[in-house]
Write a protein that holds these residues in place. Sequence first.
Motif, PDB file in Angstrom:
ATOM      1  N   ALA A   7       0.820  -1.217   0.000  1.00 20.17           N
ATOM      2  CA  ALA A   7       0.000   0.000   0.000  1.00 20.17           C
ATOM      3  C   ALA A   7       0.849   1.260   0.000  1.00 20.17           C
ATOM      4  O   ALA A   7       0.541   2.232  -0.713  1.00 20.17           O
ATOM      5  N   ALA A   8       1.925   1.274   0.770  1.00 20.88           N
ATOM      6  CA  ALA A   8       2.748   2.476   0.870  1.00 20.88           C
ATOM      7  C   ALA A   8       3.512   2.763  -0.418  1.00 20.88           C
ATOM      8  O   ALA A   8       3.903   3.907  -0.677  1.00 20.88           O
ATOM      9  N   GLU A   9       3.727   1.742  -1.250  1.00 20.77           N
ATOM     10  CA  GLU A   9       4.523   1.912  -2.472  1.00 20.77           C
ATOM     11  C   GLU A   9       3.673   2.150  -3.711  1.00 20.77           C
ATOM     12  O   GLU A   9       4.205   2.466  -4.781  1.00 20.77           O
ATOM     13  N   ALA A  10       2.364   1.994  -3.614  1.00 21.18           N
ATOM     14  CA  ALA A  10       1.501   2.087  -4.794  1.00 21.18           C
ATOM     15  C   ALA A  10       1.611   3.432  -5.506  1.00 21.18           C
ATOM     16  O   ALA A  10       1.738   3.464  -6.745  1.00 21.18           O
ATOM     17  N   PRO A  11       1.573   4.583  -4.820  1.00 18.54           N
ATOM     18  CA  PRO A  11       1.693   5.860  -5.556  1.00 18.54           C
ATOM     19  C   PRO A  11       3.002   5.973  -6.329  1.00 18.54           C
ATOM     20  O   PRO A  11       3.006   6.444  -7.476  1.00 18.54           O
ATOM     21  N   ALA A  12       4.108   5.533  -5.734  1.00 16.50           N
ATOM     22  CA  ALA A  12       5.396   5.625  -6.417  1.00 16.50           C
ATOM     23  C   ALA A  12       5.435   4.726  -7.646  1.00 16.50           C
ATOM     24  O   ALA A  12       6.014   5.091  -8.677  1.00 16.50           O
ATOM     25  N   VAL A  13       4.801   3.550  -7.561  1.00 19.16           N
ATOM     26  CA  VAL A  13       4.752   2.644  -8.707  1.00 19.16           C
ATOM     27  C   VAL A  13       4.000   3.290  -9.867  1.00 19.16           C
ATOM     28  O   VAL A  13       4.421   3.219 -11.031  1.00 19.16           O
ATOM     29  N   LEU A  14       2.903   3.950  -9.579  1.00 22.24           N
ATOM     30  CA  LEU A  14       2.122   4.615 -10.625  1.00 22.24           C
ATOM     31  C   LEU A  14       2.914   5.760 -11.254  1.00 22.24           C
ATOM     32  O   LEU A  14       2.942   5.913 -12.473  1.00 22.24           O
ATOM     33  N   LEU A  15       3.550   6.568 -10.430  1.00 21.88           N
ATOM     34  CA  LEU A  15       4.281   7.719 -10.948  1.00 21.88           C
ATOM     35  C   LEU A  15       5.510   7.297 -11.754  1.00 21.88           C
ATOM     36  O   LEU A  15       5.917   7.988 -12.685  1.00 21.88           O
ATOM     37  N   ALA A  16       6.083   6.151 -11.397  1.00 23.54           N
ATOM     38  CA  ALA A  16       7.260   5.657 -12.106  1.00 23.54           C
ATOM     39  C   ALA A  16       6.907   4.918 -13.391  1.00 23.54           C
ATOM     40  O   ALA A  16       7.796   4.481 -14.124  1.00 23.54           O
ATOM     41  N   GLY A  17       5.609   4.744 -13.680  1.00 17.31           N
ATOM     42  CA  GLY A  17       5.193   4.051 -14.897  1.00 17.31           C
ATOM     43  C   GLY A  17       5.144   2.554 -14.761  1.00 17.31           C
ATOM     44  O   GLY A  17       5.068   1.836 -15.761  1.00 17.31           O
ATOM     45  N   GLY A  18       5.147   2.042 -13.522  1.00 19.86           N
ATOM     46  CA  GLY A  18       5.068   0.608 -13.321  1.00 19.86           C
ATOM     47  C   GLY A  18       3.691   0.039 -13.564  1.00 19.86           C
ATOM     48  O   GLY A  18       3.523  -1.180 -13.659  1.00 19.86           O
ATOM     49  N   ALA A  19       2.678   0.894 -13.661  1.00 18.42           N
ATOM     50  CA  ALA A  19       1.307   0.481 -13.964  1.00 18.42           C
ATOM     51  C   ALA A  19       0.568   1.684 -14.513  1.00 18.42           C
ATOM     52  O   ALA A  19       0.910   2.836 -14.209  1.00 18.42           O
ATOM     53  N   GLU A  20      -0.434   1.414 -15.345  1.00 14.51           N
ATOM     54  CA  GLU A  20      -1.230   2.503 -15.921  1.00 14.51           C
ATOM     55  C   GLU A  20      -2.244   3.059 -14.922  1.00 14.51           C
ATOM     56  O   GLU A  20      -2.612   4.231 -14.981  1.00 14.51           O
ATOM     57  N   ALA A  21      -2.730   2.224 -14.024  1.00 16.10           N
ATOM     58  CA  ALA A  21      -3.699   2.633 -12.999  1.00 16.10           C
ATOM     59  C   ALA A  21      -3.553   1.676 -11.829  1.00 16.10           C
ATOM     60  O   ALA A  21      -2.872   0.642 -11.926  1.00 16.10           O
ATOM     61  N   GLY A  22      -4.204   2.012 -10.715  1.00 16.79           N
ATOM     62  CA  GLY A  22      -4.073   1.150  -9.548  1.00 16.79           C
ATOM     63  C   GLY A  22      -5.245   1.282  -8.598  1.00 16.79           C
ATOM     64  O   GLY A  22      -5.876   2.344  -8.506  1.00 16.79           O
ATOM     65  N   ILE A  23      -5.546   0.188  -7.906  1.00 17.39           N
ATOM     66  CA  ILE A  23      -6.496   0.210  -6.790  1.00 17.39           C
ATOM     67  C   ILE A  23      -5.659   0.467  -5.544  1.00 17.39           C
ATOM     68  O   ILE A  23      -4.868  -0.386  -5.130  1.00 17.39           O
ATOM     69  N   VAL A  24      -5.817   1.648  -4.960  1.00 18.24           N
ATOM     70  CA  VAL A  24      -4.923   2.102  -3.895  1.00 18.24           C
ATOM     71  C   VAL A  24      -5.738   2.496  -2.669  1.00 18.24           C
ATOM     72  O   VAL A  24      -6.967   2.578  -2.711  1.00 18.24           O
ATOM     73  N   ARG A  25      -5.017   2.759  -1.598  1.00 19.61           N
ATOM     74  CA  ARG A  25      -5.652   3.288  -0.386  1.00 19.61           C
ATOM     75  C   ARG A  25      -5.310   4.771  -0.273  1.00 19.61           C
ATOM     76  O   ARG A  25      -4.162   5.181  -0.465  1.00 19.61           O
ATOM     77  N   LEU A  26      -6.329   5.563   0.018  1.00 19.43           N
ATOM     78  CA  LEU A  26      -6.126   6.990   0.192  1.00 19.43           C
ATOM     79  C   LEU A  26      -5.540   7.263   1.579  1.00 19.43           C
ATOM     80  O   LEU A  26      -5.698   6.471   2.491  1.00 19.43           O
TER      81      LEU A  26
END
Length: 275
Positions: A43-62
């Motif tokens: 959960a803590a790494e999901a925003p960084a993965v999205l910004l780095a281009g590791g995924a086009e979208a994500g189901i994340v926790r706010l």
Amino acid sequence: MTDQEPQPPFRLAYVPGATPAKWVGIWRERLPHVPLDLVAVPAAEAPAVLLAGGAEAGIVRLPVDRTALSAIPLYTEATVVVVPKDHVVSAVDEVAVADLADEVVLHPMDDVLPWERPPGRPALERPATTEDAIELVAAGIGLLVVPQSLARLHHRRDLVYRPVVDAPGSDVALSWPEDRHTDLVEQFIGIVRGRTVNSTRGRPQQQPPSPREQSAEGRPRRSASGAPSGRSGGAKGGAKGSTKGGARGASGTAKRGTSAKPGARGTGRKPRGRS
């Protein structure tokens, strides 16, 4: 002629506890030509993965950084306390945060709940992960308060969980980089929002035409008689056909009018004379 290159996959990141299976199934029905790959991330790494281009979208926790990431809230998850089966809490249907004041409550380093102050008494050390904290609960070291999906994810037969009615919930959202709102991202937004396949914004992409279809596009269309059709020929044939058809239809109507049955009213009967 070379074969078309395969369609690159749409990568969807998801955090522990998230269950995107339903949406993935709809995607594969609507866009079978676009593979969808699931990318599990903490959960803590999901925003960084999205910004780095590791995924086009994500189901994340706010929360996420809304200056760099767009987010559509999906749901707020209930919070529960995980306890051993023989704990006193297991005998009730629900508890409040105040009921845990005298309990040792574990607070793992990857906790996703937005506490102002965690409940209960703190343990001597913070577990590294929620999974480690579950092991400590089973060992009788303390209790654990987590979103319900994480309690289910780490379910053990010797543990139970109960709702904590006044604890903060965990908000789950669909997120993607603000500057990479692609057509495929819009397709997935339509799926999670429940748009139908015929929706303007949720319509699946057209599959690219086959080489046979592409070659056929350059050929002139032919009429039923086999002759090439064109604007001038079509207009001339249409006018000629309509003139003949109109004359034939008019004469046919006149003949039908004169062949009316005796006694029926119509224009074919002679007017009755005066007596």
